[in-house]
Write an enzyme that holds these catalytic residues in place. Structure first.
Site, PDB file in Angstrom:
ATOM      1  N   SER A  45       0.869  -1.185   0.000  1.00  0.00           N
ATOM      2  CA  SER A  45       0.000   0.000   0.000  1.00  0.00           C
ATOM      3  C   SER A  45       0.900   1.227   0.000  1.00  0.00           C
ATOM      4  O   SER A  45       2.043   1.168   0.488  1.00  0.00           O
ATOM      5  CB  SER A  45      -0.865   0.015   1.264  1.00  0.00           C
ATOM      6  OG  SER A  45      -1.464   1.284   1.445  1.00  0.00           O
ATOM      7  N   TYR A  63      -1.300  -0.288  10.274  1.00  0.00           N
ATOM      8  CA  TYR A  63      -1.444  -0.558   8.833  1.00  0.00           C
ATOM      9  C   TYR A  63      -0.189  -0.113   8.077  1.00  0.00           C
ATOM     10  O   TYR A  63       0.347  -0.859   7.245  1.00  0.00           O
ATOM     11  CB  TYR A  63      -2.688   0.159   8.296  1.00  0.00           C
ATOM     12  CG  TYR A  63      -3.023  -0.206   6.871  1.00  0.00           C
ATOM     13  CD1 TYR A  63      -3.579  -1.440   6.562  1.00  0.00           C
ATOM     14  CD2 TYR A  63      -2.788   0.684   5.824  1.00  0.00           C
ATOM     15  CE1 TYR A  63      -3.889  -1.786   5.252  1.00  0.00           C
ATOM     16  CE2 TYR A  63      -3.103   0.353   4.514  1.00  0.00           C
ATOM     17  CZ  TYR A  63      -3.658  -0.885   4.238  1.00  0.00           C
ATOM     18  OH  TYR A  63      -3.965  -1.221   2.939  1.00  0.00           O
TER      19      TYR A  63
HETATM   20  P1  NAD Z   1     -11.472  -5.787   1.050  1.00  0.00           P
HETATM   21  O1  NAD Z   1     -11.766  -5.583   2.499  1.00  0.00           O
HETATM   22  O2  NAD Z   1     -12.557  -5.616   0.043  1.00  0.00           O
HETATM   23  O3  NAD Z   1     -10.791  -7.224   0.832  1.00  0.00           O
HETATM   24  C1  NAD Z   1      -9.929  -7.820   1.751  1.00  0.00           C
HETATM   25  C2  NAD Z   1     -10.265  -9.300   1.808  1.00  0.00           C
HETATM   26  O4  NAD Z   1      -9.323  -9.944   2.664  1.00  0.00           O
HETATM   27  C3  NAD Z   1     -11.664  -9.551   2.380  1.00  0.00           C
HETATM   28  O5  NAD Z   1     -12.435 -10.339   1.485  1.00  0.00           O
HETATM   29  C4  NAD Z   1     -11.391 -10.287   3.689  1.00  0.00           C
HETATM   30  O6  NAD Z   1     -12.367 -11.272   3.999  1.00  0.00           O
HETATM   31  C5  NAD Z   1     -10.032 -10.909   3.408  1.00  0.00           C
HETATM   32  N1  NAD Z   1      -9.342 -11.216   4.651  1.00  0.00           N
HETATM   33  C6  NAD Z   1      -9.154 -10.412   5.713  1.00  0.00           C
HETATM   34  N2  NAD Z   1      -8.532 -11.077   6.699  1.00  0.00           N
HETATM   35  C7  NAD Z   1      -8.295 -12.332   6.245  1.00  0.00           C
HETATM   36  C8  NAD Z   1      -7.687 -13.490   6.798  1.00  0.00           C
HETATM   37  N3  NAD Z   1      -7.193 -13.499   8.051  1.00  0.00           N
HETATM   38  N4  NAD Z   1      -7.606 -14.609   6.050  1.00  0.00           N
HETATM   39  C9  NAD Z   1      -8.113 -14.623   4.794  1.00  0.00           C
HETATM   40  N5  NAD Z   1      -8.719 -13.563   4.219  1.00  0.00           N
HETATM   41  C10 NAD Z   1      -8.809 -12.430   4.935  1.00  0.00           C
HETATM   42  O7  NAD Z   1     -10.289  -4.783   0.719  1.00  0.00           O
HETATM   43  P2  NAD Z   1      -9.503  -4.541  -0.660  1.00  0.00           P
HETATM   44  O8  NAD Z   1      -9.562  -3.102  -0.918  1.00  0.00           O
HETATM   45  O9  NAD Z   1      -9.926  -5.487  -1.716  1.00  0.00           O
HETATM   46  O10 NAD Z   1      -8.036  -4.882  -0.152  1.00  0.00           O
HETATM   47  C11 NAD Z   1      -7.212  -5.865  -0.738  1.00  0.00           C
HETATM   48  C12 NAD Z   1      -5.782  -5.544  -0.374  1.00  0.00           C
HETATM   49  O11 NAD Z   1      -5.439  -4.264  -0.898  1.00  0.00           O
HETATM   50  C13 NAD Z   1      -5.515  -5.475   1.128  1.00  0.00           C
HETATM   51  O12 NAD Z   1      -4.242  -6.057   1.394  1.00  0.00           O
HETATM   52  C14 NAD Z   1      -5.483  -3.976   1.397  1.00  0.00           C
HETATM   53  O13 NAD Z   1      -4.719  -3.662   2.527  1.00  0.00           O
HETATM   54  C15 NAD Z   1      -4.853  -3.478   0.114  1.00  0.00           C
HETATM   55  N6  NAD Z   1      -5.080  -2.068  -0.208  1.00  0.00           N
HETATM   56  C16 NAD Z   1      -6.336  -1.586  -0.404  1.00  0.00           C
HETATM   57  C17 NAD Z   1      -6.501  -0.250  -0.722  1.00  0.00           C
HETATM   58  C18 NAD Z   1      -7.866   0.337  -0.946  1.00  0.00           C
HETATM   59  O14 NAD Z   1      -8.008   1.567  -0.894  1.00  0.00           O
HETATM   60  N7  NAD Z   1      -8.883  -0.460  -1.217  1.00  0.00           N
HETATM   61  C19 NAD Z   1      -5.391   0.599  -0.845  1.00  0.00           C
HETATM   62  C20 NAD Z   1      -4.133   0.065  -0.649  1.00  0.00           C
HETATM   63  C21 NAD Z   1      -3.979  -1.267  -0.345  1.00  0.00           C
END
Ligand code: NAD
Length: 251
Positions: free
Chosen positions: A133, A146
């Site tokens: 991120s 985070y």
């Molecule tokens: P999201 O919450 O839609 O998806 C995250 C998924 O991870 C969820 O389906 C959740 O059930 C799963 N998860 C959480 N804990 C878990 C565990 N212990 N075991 C298995 N699965 C687990 O969020 P997203 O936006 O799709 O995020 C995906 C990745 O992108 C993450 O690593 C997040 O930190 C990163 N990210 C997101 C953003 C954003 O703005 N959306 C920005 C930068 C980085």
């Protein structure tokens, strides 16, 4: 792919499926997984879903063995499950949330990386993308756990790239910045406003403007601007790249 039931995971699964890739979908949320599996199958590729908590090494090892049994081999890993954690200045940050975030985002990603890379080594081929991120590139206010966890993912990517290079396995990372609209955007805007610090307004609408104003391209990113970058890092067009972190952040 982990985090396959989430926004970035599903969008990426659909893109990879359109490219003809069979996909094992891993997530801890069974309902989200079922929806993702149905959507990916509509693209005409093989898709199986596996309920898996990445914080449990046993759960990860069992599921990875099952995926190999079901698919024959694993060529690509999108190591993407994550949790954003609380929003509070470091001096007030809830102590119980810190290890929770580190456990999911770092230890969980390590469990998956370890289990899958052992299989890839035996297979003589592997392409891995870890989701970091922009919070790991430059720590944002109020997100101690985070930011620390995603900084760790960038370092883990670099180390894994070195350790696995002799085995024809490339390991890279992506760092999305502000992505929206939707739940993650609304949550961070609201919680940054509630955190009440000098960096953001206490009015969520104003926070939204402040965040977008800090992006050179003056907008948030669309989730669908991520999958192509993942596909690039998993594919042959990035054949001489390993250990890099690609920023998807509007500048
Ligand atoms: P999201 O919450 O839609 O998806 C995250 C998924 O991870 C969820 O389906 C959740 O059930 C799963 N998860 C959480 N804990 C878990 C565990 N212990 N075991 C298995 N699965 C687990 O969020 P997203 O936006 O799709 O995020 C995906 C990745 O992108 C993450 O690593 C997040 O930190 C990163 N990210 C997101 C953003 C954003 O703005 N959306 C920005 C930068 C980085």
């Amino acid at each position: 792919m982990t985090g396959a039931g989430g926004n970035i995971g599903l969008a990426t699964a659909l893109r990879l499926a359109e490219m003809g890739t069979d996909i094992a979908l891993l997530d801890m949320n069974p309902e989200a997984l079922a929806k993702a599996e149905a959507a990916v199958r509509e693209k005409g590729v093989k898709a199986e879903s596996y309920v898996c908590d990445v914080t449990s090494e046993t759960s990860v090892n069992d599921v990875v063995s099952q995926v190999v049994a079901d698919f024959g081999k694993i060529d690509f890993l999108f190591n993407n499950a994550g949790y954003q954690g609380a929003f509070a200045p470091v001096q007030d940050y809830p102590a119980e949330d810190f290890p929770k975030v580190l456990n999911i985002n770092v230890t969980g990603a390590f469990h998956v990386l370890k289990a899958v890379s052992r299989h890839m080594i035996a297979n003589g081929f592997g392409r891995i993308v870890n989701t970091a991120s922009m919070a790991g590139v430059k720590g944002p206010p109020n997100m101690a756990a985070y930011g620390a966890s995603k900084g760790a993912i960038i370092a883990l990517t670099e180390t894994a790239a070195l350790d696995l290079a002799p085995y024809n396995i490339r390991v890279n990372a992506i760092s999305p910045g502000y992505m929206g609209p939707g739940f993650m955007w609304d949550r961070q805007v609201e919680l940054q406003a509630k955190a009440n610090t000098q960096y953001f307004s206490t009015n969520p609408e104003e926070v939204s403007k402040q965040m977008i104003g800090s992006v050179p391209m003056r907008r948030y990113g669309d989730i669908n601007e991520i999958p192509g970058v993942v596909a690039f890092l998993l594919g042959d067009d990035s054949s001489f790249m390993t250990g890099v972190n690609l920023e998807i952040s509007g500048g």
